[in-house]
Enzyme design. Sequence first.
Site, PDB file in Angstrom:
ATOM      1  N   HIS A 131       0.831  -1.214   0.000  1.00  0.00           N
ATOM      2  CA  HIS A 131       0.000   0.000   0.000  1.00  0.00           C
ATOM      3  C   HIS A 131       0.866   1.265   0.000  1.00  0.00           C
ATOM      4  O   HIS A 131       0.492   2.292   0.596  1.00  0.00           O
ATOM      5  CB  HIS A 131      -0.999  -0.010   1.151  1.00  0.00           C
ATOM      6  CG  HIS A 131      -0.423  -0.034   2.538  1.00  0.00           C
ATOM      7  ND1 HIS A 131      -1.008  -0.732   3.572  1.00  0.00           N
ATOM      8  CD2 HIS A 131       0.677   0.558   3.078  1.00  0.00           C
ATOM      9  CE1 HIS A 131      -0.302  -0.557   4.675  1.00  0.00           C
ATOM     10  NE2 HIS A 131       0.725   0.230   4.403  1.00  0.00           N
ATOM     11  N   HIS A 186      10.833  -3.148   4.014  1.00  0.00           N
ATOM     12  CA  HIS A 186      11.248  -1.754   3.920  1.00  0.00           C
ATOM     13  C   HIS A 186      11.459  -1.165   5.306  1.00  0.00           C
ATOM     14  O   HIS A 186      10.876  -1.628   6.285  1.00  0.00           O
ATOM     15  CB  HIS A 186      10.243  -0.897   3.132  1.00  0.00           C
ATOM     16  CG  HIS A 186       8.875  -0.767   3.722  1.00  0.00           C
ATOM     17  ND1 HIS A 186       8.018  -1.828   3.937  1.00  0.00           N
ATOM     18  CD2 HIS A 186       8.192   0.337   4.136  1.00  0.00           C
ATOM     19  CE1 HIS A 186       6.871  -1.398   4.433  1.00  0.00           C
ATOM     20  NE2 HIS A 186       6.955  -0.083   4.589  1.00  0.00           N
ATOM     21  N   GLU A 201       4.550  -4.879   8.610  1.00  0.00           N
ATOM     22  CA  GLU A 201       3.212  -4.797   8.008  1.00  0.00           C
ATOM     23  C   GLU A 201       2.789  -6.122   7.362  1.00  0.00           C
ATOM     24  O   GLU A 201       1.587  -6.382   7.208  1.00  0.00           O
ATOM     25  CB  GLU A 201       3.197  -3.722   6.923  1.00  0.00           C
ATOM     26  CG  GLU A 201       3.310  -2.304   7.424  1.00  0.00           C
ATOM     27  CD  GLU A 201       3.409  -1.305   6.280  1.00  0.00           C
ATOM     28  OE1 GLU A 201       3.328  -0.104   6.574  1.00  0.00           O
ATOM     29  OE2 GLU A 201       3.558  -1.714   5.114  1.00  0.00           O
ATOM     30  N   HIS A 228      -2.136   5.307   9.285  1.00  0.00           N
ATOM     31  CA  HIS A 228      -0.828   5.948   9.420  1.00  0.00           C
ATOM     32  C   HIS A 228      -0.973   7.288  10.129  1.00  0.00           C
ATOM     33  O   HIS A 228      -0.440   8.306   9.682  1.00  0.00           O
ATOM     34  CB  HIS A 228      -0.195   6.129   8.041  1.00  0.00           C
ATOM     35  CG  HIS A 228       0.015   4.847   7.300  1.00  0.00           C
ATOM     36  ND1 HIS A 228      -1.009   4.205   6.634  1.00  0.00           N
ATOM     37  CD2 HIS A 228       1.129   4.081   7.121  1.00  0.00           C
ATOM     38  CE1 HIS A 228      -0.539   3.105   6.070  1.00  0.00           C
ATOM     39  NE2 HIS A 228       0.749   3.006   6.348  1.00  0.00           N
TER      40      HIS A 228
END
Length: 282
Positions: free
Chosen positions: A12, A194, A241, A59
């Site tokens: 995403h 990441h 995630e 977020h």
Amino acid sequence: MAEVIWGLATSHVPSIGAAMDRGKTEEPYWKPLFDGYRPAREWLAQNPPDVAVLIYNDHANGIDLDVVPTFALGTAEGYRVADEGFGRRPVPDVVGAPELSQHLLKSLVDDGFDLTVFQELDVDHGFTVPLSVWTPEPGEAWPCPVVPLLVNVIQYPQPTAARCYALGQALGRAIASFDGAATVGILGTGGMSHQLAGARAGFINSAFDHMFLDAIEHDPGKLAALSREDYIREAGAEGIEMIMWLVMRGAMNAQIRKVHSTYHVPASNTAAALALFDNRPA
């Protein structure tokens, strides 16, 4: 009884949505990523569900970081696209499925998952980018109503991978006992490897990512056995995630058929992937 017909796992990354919104998908930097999406999008367009459940993390756009639930469910009639500081994305607001939401809420609580409930919720790129990966040109509305299922992957301690997989299994049972829709699609979002800050900023581990892509199909228990420290070490601080993919996988059958997968490095500074599975018997 409702049936989960497919599961879609996808990154995403916010810049993926920005590339679509700004007409950059054919530029050399972005074209390989979006070319990889095409087979999945074509298949999904031919297999629309009556309703979808989308597992994602906020977020700090719809939820204040002062109160971060481990797991939460939206029960609203609809969800506005959040303004993340640079204007709202030019995509439709989301139509909710409150009847299914209420059924899932009761079923999951009865199954031992104490969920926070959002009767109002704005949804950010963690939610809208996966919808755009699924449907790049939604027009006035997304293909179907959507239920948001939120997972904390921001603040320590995040739920374990095993707990996420168990939540997915409970979600699958809850969906199977619902009489109000015939077909359901499940989206698991986030990842892949990441890290956005700190000494390892820019970290990507393609070997771990490819292992994960294979195991999410064939051996999800292997991924559920990994600790949060394993995920952060191997996939980066934000790579945790990927535990949200396990919620999707847990809601599906033990045996599934891969329709399409793709992996691309980098999308912004993130390893990005898509994996689409058919949950129906051959």
